[in-house]
Write an enzyme that holds these catalytic residues in place. Structure first.
Site, short mmCIF file in Angstrom:
data_model
loop_
_atom_site.label_atom_id
_atom_site.label_comp_id
_atom_site.label_asym_id
_atom_site.label_seq_id
_atom_site.Cartn_x
_atom_site.Cartn_y
_atom_site.Cartn_z
CD GLU A 1 -3.09 -0.09 0.01
OE1 GLU A 1 -3.98 -0.83 -0.36
OE2 GLU A 1 -2.90 1.00 -0.52
CG ASP B 1 -5.22 -7.85 -8.42
OD1 ASP B 1 -4.22 -8.04 -7.72
OD2 ASP B 1 -6.13 -7.07 -8.09
CD GLU C 1 -14.69 -6.16 -2.68
OE1 GLU C 1 -13.62 -6.21 -2.07
OE2 GLU C 1 -14.82 -5.62 -3.79
CD GLU D 1 -9.98 -2.51 -9.05
OE1 GLU D 1 -8.96 -2.21 -8.37
OE2 GLU D 1 -11.15 -2.32 -8.65
CB THR E 1 -1.55 -1.20 -9.65
OG1 THR E 1 -2.70 -2.05 -9.56
CG2 THR E 1 -0.99 -0.93 -8.27
#
Length: 612
Positions: free
Chosen positions: A123, A263, A356, A377, A467
């Site tokens: 993060e 991912d 989710e 996304e 990302t």
């Protein structure tokens, strides 16, 4: 075995689900977005950004994130104005010079990282280091139109300081980093040795750019080693699992997929090649992508399988998979991207958001995975597909997404999480990535339809999106690291001969699959009772020697062709047996029409964000 038995019943349900939901989608798309409406939607998204940004600045700053229902703030990562850092390049993209300059100035004067906080390596890298580096590259460059006059590299210095505080996490036998590190004391002796594949393999862009900007290769070196450490432990099917022990290299969760916990590992393989021109990343991406399409793709959906046997264990669509069609656009694989996006979008339209988890067997929201935490996304993939095809259906999809966000998530001071997509129950939290990604991609979508006049589409460079949605420009200093020295008298700056950090580590991985790596630019570790600490030393110089010819334009998102001369001085220092990627000509993009050829002008996230 239960998953395998369940899957026997599913093929017909796949077809039924796709046909029912896609036919339902077609009934919604009756009136396409007009150019005038696209402009209105772009302006509406801009207002959405400022509603949330001003809500944060007025009620939460300098805490990390906003609580939009109660109009308060909370520290969620490290207590250093996370949302402001994450918003910097969005402010620049919107042309807001005043707020951008004021934010850069405040951060430069007030932010410090010598604090006793244990933070997520993943993060912190994608949100904080990425945000600081991206804003630095905008603030320092006249060509962006957003140069800050009195700026003197403060953000870059902060990013470098923070990255050095994360380096102790990489001191593992496999090279794969711990998931967390204390910014003052290093890695706690009780820190978990289990990390996710995404957490260990999604650091290369931010650290790689930092190496090029600071002339210190250690950042790129450790993050590439982490990627190679993960890839060296792939199965015989070229699949990777979800979680791994960073000391033993054993997979603790062998579910392979394109969503939760994995991912962005795929994403950064391709984007590291596009940004840096390192063909080893491209080779790994091609191998990994081929395996994913063979074992995980059940047109138009993706499932999770055992990485060793390919037995299906989880027939589930999870919302983090929704980045995949956008990645396929960058790779030039448009047709499956279109079909998969349509399937994912049908879930959004069924509930107003993507939960989710959506169970493909029961065609319902997965128990315990009913929330929508403002994820970007699907919006990101919508933007990329519109950019590739200019098909108005993607503008229609964007319009539906704006409506859902405005009527379902808008709160007094910002935008709220949805805790249950079936009942649209709001939750008092707003992730910083809502401003870094969600509204950014929506704004770019409609601005592209109007006739773009923004930094990404019309700026001086091609941009790669991290990302976290941060803008990383393909400047000569970053993308032509070896060729760049041609502009400085054919020799790179150097203070020592430790240029081998930019050489391939593939051979090392083959011979030392679970060894302790020694990093030349670190001093020997010292140990306290509870923490491992390091005293990293500064290394000057990237590569010493004559640089190769300017060939990067041939391989920037399109193809790679070997330069004629493969025997350069910088390769002689530590010449090794060529890896497979060095002995083949390879293509990123398959044959497509010209409308489908697209480079990443630019696109999960915290290990916590990636783990449902």
């Amino acid at each position: 075995m239960e998953g395998e038995r369940l899957w026997i019943q599913i093929p017909s349900l796949f077809i039924l689900l796709a046909s029912l939901l896609l036919s339902h989608s077609k009934t919604i798309l009756s009136d396409s977005v007009t150019p005038h409406e696209a402009k209105q939607l772009r302006d509406e998204v801009r207002e959405m950004f400022y509603h949330a940004f001003n809500g944060y600045m007025d009620n939460a700053f300098p805490l990390d994130e906003l609580r939009p229902l109660s109009c308060a703030g909370e520290d969620t990562l490290g207590g250093y104005a996370l949302t402001l850092i994450d918003s910097l390049d969005t402010l620049a993209l919107l042309g807001d010079r005043q707020n951008f300059a004021a934010s850069v100035e405040w951060i430069g004067k007030n932010l410090r990282f010598d604090i006793n906080k244990t933070v997520s390596v993943f993060e912190t890298t994608i949100r904080v280091i990425g945000g600081l580096v991206s804003a630095h590259l905008i603030a320092i460059d006249d060509a962006t139109g957003m140069r800050v006059p009195l700026y003197d590299n403060q953000l870059l210095n902060l990013a470098e300081d923070l990255a050095r505080r994360l380096l102790p996490a990489f001191d593992t036998p496999t090279g794969i980093p711990f998931g967390s590190v204390n910014l003052l004391y290093g890695v706690d002796k009780h820190e978990s040795k289990i990390t996710s594949t995404a957490g260990g393999g999604t650091l290369t862009l931010e650290f790689g750019v930092l190496s090029r900007l600071t002339n210190d290769p250690i950042f790129e070196h450790v993050t590439k080693n982490a990627v190679l450490g993960l890839w060296a432990r792939r199965s015989k099917l070229n699949l990777v699992g979800a979680h791994i022990n960073v000391f033993t290299g054993e997979w603790t969760q062998k579910d392979a997929g394109i969503g939760t916990s994995i991912d962005s590992f795929y994403e950064y393989l391709l984007k590291a090649y596009l940004l840096f021109g390192d063909e080893e990343y491209l080779y790994i991406f091609q191998e990994a992508y081929t395996a994913a399409m063979h074992y995980l793709f059940h047109d138009p959906w993706y499932v999770e399988v055992n990485m060793d046997s390919a037995a299906i264990v989880w027939p589930l669509f999870n919302s983090l998979q929704a980045f995949w069609p956008g990645l396929q656009v960058l790779a030039g694989d448009i047709d499956p991207a279109i079909r998969t996006h349509a399937a994912f979008l049908s879930v959004w339209r069924k509930y107003g958001f993507t939960p989710e988890g959506f169970n493909l067997a029961s065609l319902s929201v997965q128990h315990g995975q009913k929330s929508y935490p403002l994820r970007p996304e699907l919006i990101e993939s919508t933007y990329w597909l519109y950019k590739a095809t200019r098909d108005s259906r993607y503008l229609d999809a964007g319009r539906d997404m704006v409506a859902s966000l405005q009527y379902g998530t808008r709160c007094p001071c910002g935008y709220c999480h949805i805790s249950d997509v079936e009942h649209h129950k709001q939750e008092d939290h707003m992730e910083s990535f809502f401003l870094a990604e969600t509204v950014k991609y929506l704004w770019l979508l409609f601005d592209l339809a109007v006739g773009p006049a923004n930094l990404v589409e019309n700026g001086p460079y091609k941009y790669i999106f991290s990302t976290e949605g941060h803008l990383l420009p393909a400047t000569p200093q970053i993308s032509l690291v070896r060729e760049h020295c041609l502009y400085h008298g054919a020799y790179c700056r150097s203070g020592d001969l430790r240029q081998t950090h930019f050489m391939s580590e593939a051979d090392n991985d083959k011979q030392e699959s679970n060894d302790s790596r020694s990093y030349e630019s670190w001093t020997k570790a010292t140990y306290s009772s509870d923490y491992t600490t390091f005293e990293p030393t500064r290394v000057s110089g990237l590569i010493k020697g004559v640089c190769p010819g300017l060939n990067h334009g041939q391989k920037f998102g399109i193809s790679y062709v070997h330069p004629a001369d493969e025997h350069r001085d910088y390769e002689i220092i530590h010449q090794k047996e060529s890896t497979a990627v060095q002995s083949h000509s390879v293509m990123v993009l398959p044959s497509q029409s010209s409308d489908h050829l697209i480079s990443d002008d630019s696109s999960n996230h915290n290990e916590d964000r990636r783990t449902s």
